[in-house]
Design a protein around this motif. Structure first.
Motif, PDB file in Angstrom:
ATOM      1  N   ARG A  59       0.819  -1.220   0.000  1.00  0.00           N
ATOM      2  CA  ARG A  59       0.000   0.000   0.000  1.00  0.00           C
ATOM      3  C   ARG A  59       0.847   1.261   0.000  1.00  0.00           C
ATOM      4  O   ARG A  59       0.366   2.319  -0.398  1.00  0.00           O
ATOM      5  N   ASN A  60       2.075   1.150   0.450  1.00  0.00           N
ATOM      6  CA  ASN A  60       3.004   2.278   0.417  1.00  0.00           C
ATOM      7  C   ASN A  60       3.867   2.145  -0.833  1.00  0.00           C
ATOM      8  O   ASN A  60       4.669   1.224  -0.941  1.00  0.00           O
ATOM      9  N   PRO A  61       3.728   3.059  -1.803  1.00  0.00           N
ATOM     10  CA  PRO A  61       4.504   2.918  -3.046  1.00  0.00           C
ATOM     11  C   PRO A  61       6.003   2.800  -2.825  1.00  0.00           C
ATOM     12  O   PRO A  61       6.694   2.158  -3.621  1.00  0.00           O
ATOM     13  N   ALA A  62       6.514   3.388  -1.748  1.00  0.00           N
ATOM     14  CA  ALA A  62       7.950   3.323  -1.497  1.00  0.00           C
ATOM     15  C   ALA A  62       8.391   1.942  -1.027  1.00  0.00           C
ATOM     16  O   ALA A  62       9.589   1.652  -1.038  1.00  0.00           O
ATOM     17  N   LEU A  63       7.443   1.093  -0.626  1.00  0.00           N
ATOM     18  CA  LEU A  63       7.794  -0.225  -0.090  1.00  0.00           C
ATOM     19  C   LEU A  63       7.383  -1.360  -1.023  1.00  0.00           C
ATOM     20  O   LEU A  63       7.360  -2.511  -0.597  1.00  0.00           O
ATOM     21  N   ARG A  64       7.102  -1.070  -2.259  1.00  0.00           N
ATOM     22  CA  ARG A  64       6.616  -2.124  -3.151  1.00  0.00           C
ATOM     23  C   ARG A  64       7.699  -3.134  -3.523  1.00  0.00           C
ATOM     24  O   ARG A  64       7.407  -4.319  -3.672  1.00  0.00           O
ATOM     25  N   LEU A  65       8.911  -2.679  -3.674  1.00  0.00           N
ATOM     26  CA  LEU A  65       9.987  -3.645  -3.936  1.00  0.00           C
ATOM     27  C   LEU A  65      10.194  -4.572  -2.736  1.00  0.00           C
ATOM     28  O   LEU A  65      10.250  -5.797  -2.913  1.00  0.00           O
ATOM     29  N   PRO A  66      10.313  -4.057  -1.503  1.00  0.00           N
ATOM     30  CA  PRO A  66      10.396  -4.977  -0.361  1.00  0.00           C
ATOM     31  C   PRO A  66       9.187  -5.899  -0.254  1.00  0.00           C
ATOM     32  O   PRO A  66       9.331  -7.059   0.144  1.00  0.00           O
ATOM     33  N   ALA A  67       8.007  -5.398  -0.626  1.00  0.00           N
ATOM     34  CA  ALA A  67       6.818  -6.248  -0.582  1.00  0.00           C
ATOM     35  C   ALA A  67       6.942  -7.422  -1.546  1.00  0.00           C
ATOM     36  O   ALA A  67       6.594  -8.565  -1.210  1.00  0.00           O
ATOM     37  N   ARG A  68       7.465  -7.157  -2.745  1.00  0.00           N
ATOM     38  CA  ARG A  68       7.677  -8.250  -3.697  1.00  0.00           C
ATOM     39  C   ARG A  68       8.710  -9.235  -3.186  1.00  0.00           C
ATOM     40  O   ARG A  68       8.590 -10.457  -3.394  1.00  0.00           O
ATOM     41  N   LEU A  69       9.733  -8.744  -2.514  1.00  0.00           N
ATOM     42  CA  LEU A  69      10.747  -9.637  -1.972  1.00  0.00           C
ATOM     43  C   LEU A  69      10.171 -10.522  -0.869  1.00  0.00           C
ATOM     44  O   LEU A  69      10.522 -11.705  -0.771  1.00  0.00           O
ATOM     45  N   VAL A  70       9.284  -9.963  -0.062  1.00  0.00           N
ATOM     46  CA  VAL A  70       8.621 -10.779   0.966  1.00  0.00           C
ATOM     47  C   VAL A  70       7.795 -11.878   0.314  1.00  0.00           C
ATOM     48  O   VAL A  70       7.820 -13.045   0.742  1.00  0.00           O
TER      49      VAL A  70
END
Length: 249
Positions: free
Chosen positions: A103-114
């Motif tokens: 939901r936070n655009p700045a955290l989308r890469l970490p979200a994909r890694l999770v």
């Protein structure tokens, strides 16, 4: 000397009571809304209370995921066993963390890694952009794929090898919407921006590319739709034997 101390040397008596605070006076000290509220004899800051509320909500969701797994799988013997040994539950928990980050655009890469780490550990790939309701249970789980724009309702059951995927490479809505209380059998493929209605069932290894009405069953390749049959109507029972004879004749 009048006995009045200069302004700089006046002393302020200490606040009395267990809840005394040395903070500077603010608007709340002059009739405004209180900055802190007392709970159980202690001062609790609003941020602390909201943090406790969030923790309770997280624990409620975790407990709900464990309970639904134990209810749906007759092989489950305890909540501890489900928490430690059910990859479908682990994948759902990882998705909830990744989705919050997404939901936070700045955290989308970490979200994909999770989500990719969860895929490596559980064999289940759920895109963090998907929208999933409450009490999803993934039985066995290996090979399940849930695409980015998929919407899954409440109380859905997915078996291993299920794919909720797309049929095009264009951006936008390209994955299915699954209603509440839907069961998707092992190896089934539900493809494209289609809709599967509440209480529907998708048979094992079916390939569904069209909408499925509520309560219907989709089976085959490509899937054919079997609509729910209306309940059989039986003749109304009668107590008077003469009426029964007339009915039979």
């Amino acid at each position: 000397m009048t006995g009045v101390l200069p302004r700089a040397s006046r002393t302020v008596p200490p606040l009395q009571g267990a809840g005394a605070s040395t903070r500077a006076a603010g608007p709340a000290d002059h009739g405004g809304a209180p900055a802190r509220k007392r709970a159980g004899g202690r001062d609790v800051a609003p941020s602390g209370r909201s943090r406790v509320s969030r923790l309770r909500s997280v624990w409620s969701t975790v407990r709900e995921d464990l309970e639904v797994a134990r209810q749906r799988d007759p092989a489950a013997r305890s909540l501890l066993e489900v928490a430690l040994a059910y990859p479908g539950v682990h994948a759902v928990w990882a998705y909830r963390v990744a989705h919050t980050m997404w939901r936070n655009p700045a955290l989308r890469l970490p979200a994909r890694l999770v989500s990719q780490l969860a895929r490596f550990v559980t064999g289940i790939e759920i895109h963090p952009g998907a929208t999933i309701g409450r009490r999803l249970f993934i039985d066995h789980g290996m090979g399940v794929v849930v695409g980015e724009t998929t919407v899954v309702g409440d109380d859905v059951l997915l078996f291993h090898g299920t794919t909720l995927g797309g049929r095009s490479m264009t951006k936008g809505k390209r994955h299915p919407t699954i209603g509440d209380r839907v069961t998707v059998g092992a190896g089934a493929k539900v493809l494209g921006p289609i809709w599967v209605g509440d209480d529907a069932q998708v048979g094992a290894n079916a390939v569904v590319v069209k909408d499925v009405p509520p309560g219907a069953v989709a089976v085959g390749v490509p899937a054919t739709i079997r609509l729910p049959q209306p309940p059989a109507r039986h003749p109304q029972s009668v107590e008077d034997p003469s009426q029964l004879i007339e009915y039979v004749i």
